[in-house]
Each structure stands twice: as C-alpha cells, then as structure tokens.
Design an enzyme around this catalytic site. Structure first.
Site, PDB file in Angstrom:
ATOM      1  N   SER A 171      45.299   5.627 -44.052  1.00 27.84           N
ATOM      2  CA  SER A 171      44.628   4.849 -42.947  1.00 27.84           C
ATOM      3  C   SER A 171      43.152   5.171 -42.935  1.00 27.84           C
ATOM      4  CB  SER A 171      45.105   4.778 -41.580  1.00 27.84           C
ATOM      5  OG  SER A 171      45.164   6.212 -41.127  1.00 27.84           O
ATOM      6  N   ASP A 201      39.320   5.434 -32.123  1.00 24.21           N
ATOM      7  CA  ASP A 201      40.652   5.323 -31.348  1.00 24.21           C
ATOM      8  C   ASP A 201      40.953   6.787 -31.392  1.00 24.21           C
ATOM      9  OD1 ASP A 201      41.815   5.821 -33.993  1.00 24.21           O
ATOM     10  OD2 ASP A 201      42.510   3.957 -34.336  1.00 24.21           O
ATOM     11  N   HIS A 237      41.057   8.012 -35.558  1.00 24.98           N
ATOM     12  CA  HIS A 237      40.126   7.832 -36.565  1.00 24.98           C
ATOM     13  C   HIS A 237      38.808   7.790 -36.005  1.00 24.98           C
ATOM     14  CE1 HIS A 237      43.827   5.596 -37.715  1.00 24.98           C
ATOM     15  NE2 HIS A 237      43.615   6.017 -38.589  1.00 24.98           N
TER      16      HIS A 237
END
Length: 353
Positions: free
Chosen positions: A37, A328, A331
């Site tokens: 991600s 978040d 990240h």
C-alpha cells in the site's frame, strides 16, 4: 550544511536530466513498481478487497481532489521520486482499463495494498501477491515489445528503475496478528523467511532484464499510530519491540543487497532507507515543521485506515494534514512523503546514473 548538500544534489540532478528540444528528459526510460500500500497507485480499486483507498477523504489534497486509490491525502513518496526523475505524472495502475498503449512507455505500477513478500499476506486480504506481480511484469514485457518493438523494449527494460516496497504488511497485517505465525516463528525467523523471498524476487527480476533496483527498508513499525494503539499497552510512545524487529530486518536486507551486488556485478541495487527519516519525523516533528506525529489526520488517527474506517463519516479528521506526519493510522501524509523522498535523493541519483 544539510541545506547546501540538498541544493548541490538538486543542481546535479538538473544537469543530469539534460534537455531535448527545450524539454527535460527523464533520467530513466520508465519506472516500474512492486509492493504494497505504500506504493499502490490504484491497483486495488479493481480488486474484490476491503483494502481500498478510492474513497474520500483519501486524495483530498490532489489538485482535482480525487481519491485515486493511494493511501494518502496526496502524493506518495514514489510519485515524488518519479517526478524528480523527469516524469510529469506517475504511471497509472497497471490493472486499470486505461493502462495501455503509450502508458507502457513510462512504466507500470504492479503494487497492491495488503501485499508483501510473503504471498499468504496478500491472500488474506484478496490482494495481488508479489509472485503474481512478477507474472504481470512478464505480460507487461510482451505488451511493451508490441508497442515499442523488441529492441527498444529490451532497452527500456534494462534501463528502467525498479522499486520494491514490501514487508510492513507482512508484519503489521499478518505476523503480529496471526497466532499461527506468532507462536510458531520468532520475528527473527519470520524476517529470514521474508529476506529469502526478497532475494529470490530480485534474482527473478534480474533474469527478466532489470538492472537498476531500489528496495525500501522497513519503516519504524513501532511508531505507526495503529501499532502504538494495538501493541503499545497504553503508552503514547513508539513500541520498541516492533522497532527492533524493523532494525533487525533492515540489517538483513542490507547484507542481502551486498550479496546480490557481488553475485550480479552489472546490477545496480540500493536500499532506500525510510526508517531513519520517518523515525526522525516521529521523534522530533517540530524541528521539521510538523506538529502531530502520534496519530494520523483521518478520524481519531489511532486505528483508521482503508475505506472501512477512514471515510467521509470519520469523526475528527483534521482540516489540514500538512503538519501531520501520518495521514491515517498507518501511512505517512504527503508532507511526510516529501521529506522521505528528499532524504532518498542522493541514493536515487547514484542508482540511476
């Protein structure tokens, strides 16, 4: 001193880029990215998975405020790196219906949020395993040859920059929460397993023509807001045990990269250290213009990630993420990604020249 060093590197990069017809030319013919991600630009948008970021408030600080599938409020560190290398925009998600034709000439992104070195990590979240990402790369090579011709395609493959960013999901989204793994393997043993897969991945990429490979280190896992919440036992500080696991893994990674360099003399390979700059941001945010490093901007910032928890209904999302280290609970923000990308500039220049 650091400012002067950075300015010299930028000047060197400008001179290396050169111009052609008044336009700067990229240092490499294409950028190809594999991993999780931290580098996924939207592949998961097309998968049946809960690990998605194609929903507000993700992407809210892009110029068009569109959630592209990046796990960030804006650009990823790899976006910034690609721009630094001379690309106006980073390659679209490879699985996107639009990822065809001339887009092949600037590279492709094979990354999938929820993926890692260990294929089982991706299977848990219905993501694209790293082994499958390599299969997609084989398909990419065939399509590239059809578009550019065999000779030019081979030149592009050999000259491109390959970025591998994985490992964090293996630990945070699998090992630490998987009783079977946690009880049957030590973190050190699990690291050995991942490093073996990494070495095999590089060997396969080399066999397919890759000659410039940058691999990211693990971040300080114990400093991620979600890790502090889940494993910090009420402490607001980084979880030292998890940071030690990151350091141990990174040491093995460095040793393996040295070994691969000896095994393949014509291979340029380097570790992109993201542990050091991110740890610095977390431990002394004010010195670099940040005010919040213990929680993310989205929602409460303690556990929120993916559209299930980070979405327009998340209560408490900050109005301005520029002073937050994390977007978040897992990240980094675009502002932090800029700091990380800047710290990798010297290593990046060495790799592509």
């Amino acid at each position: 001193m650091e400012v002067n060093k950075c300015l010299l590197l930028v000047l060197a990069l400008f001179l290396l880029l050169g111009t052609h017809g008044g336009e700067a030319q990229p240092l490499v013919p294409a950028v190809l990215t594999f991993g999780d991600s931290s580098v996924d630009v939207g592949n998961n948008d097309y998968l049946y998975t809960i690990i998605k970021a194609n929903y507000p408030p993700y992407g809210r600080d892009f110029k068009n405020q569109v959630a592209t599938g990046r796990f960030c409020n804006g650009k990823l560190a790899t976006d910034i790196t690609a721009e630094t290398l001379g690309f106006e925009s980073y390659a679209p998600a490879y699985l996107s219906p639009a990822a065809s034709g001339n887009n092949l000439l600037i590279g492709a992104n094979f990354a999938s949020a929820g993926s890692g070195y260990y294929d089982h990590t991706a299977l848990l979240y219905h993501a694209i395993p790293l082994s499958q990402q390599l299969e997609y790369f084989k398909e990419y090579q065939s399509k590239l040859a059809a578009v550019a011709g065999s000779s030019q395609a081979q030149s592009i493959i050999n000259g491109s920059l390959y970025i591998i960013s994985a490992g964090a999901s293996d630990f945070v989204q699998n090992y630490y929460i998987n009783p079977f793994l946690f009880k049957t393997q030590t973190a050190d043993q699990f690291s050995d397993r991942l490093i073996s897969i990494f070495s095999d991945t590089v060997t396969q990429l080399y066999g397919m023509g890759a000659r410039r490979i940058g691999v990211t280190s693990l971040p300080p896992l114990g400093c991620l807001p979600a890790a502090i919440t889940l494993f910090g036992h009420g402490s607001s500080g980084c979880v030292s045990r998890l940071n030690s696991d990151s350091e141990n893994f990174n040491g093995k990674m460095n040793a393996t990269v040295d070994s691969l360099s000896s095994q393949f003399p014509d291979l340029k390979i380097a570790v992109f250290d993201i542990y050091t700059p991110l740890l610095s941001l977390v431990t002394s945010p004010e010195s670099q213009g940040f005010t919040e490093a213990r929680r993310g901007c989205c929602g409460t910032g303690t556990v929120e990630t993916t559209v299930l928890l980070c979405n327009p209904k998340s209560i408490g999302t900050c109005p301005n993420a520029t002073t937050y280290v994390f977007w978040d609970a897992v990240h980094p923000s675009e502002a932090a990604n800029q700091v990380i990308a800047d710290s990798l500039l010297a290593e990046g220049i060495n790799l592509v020249t």
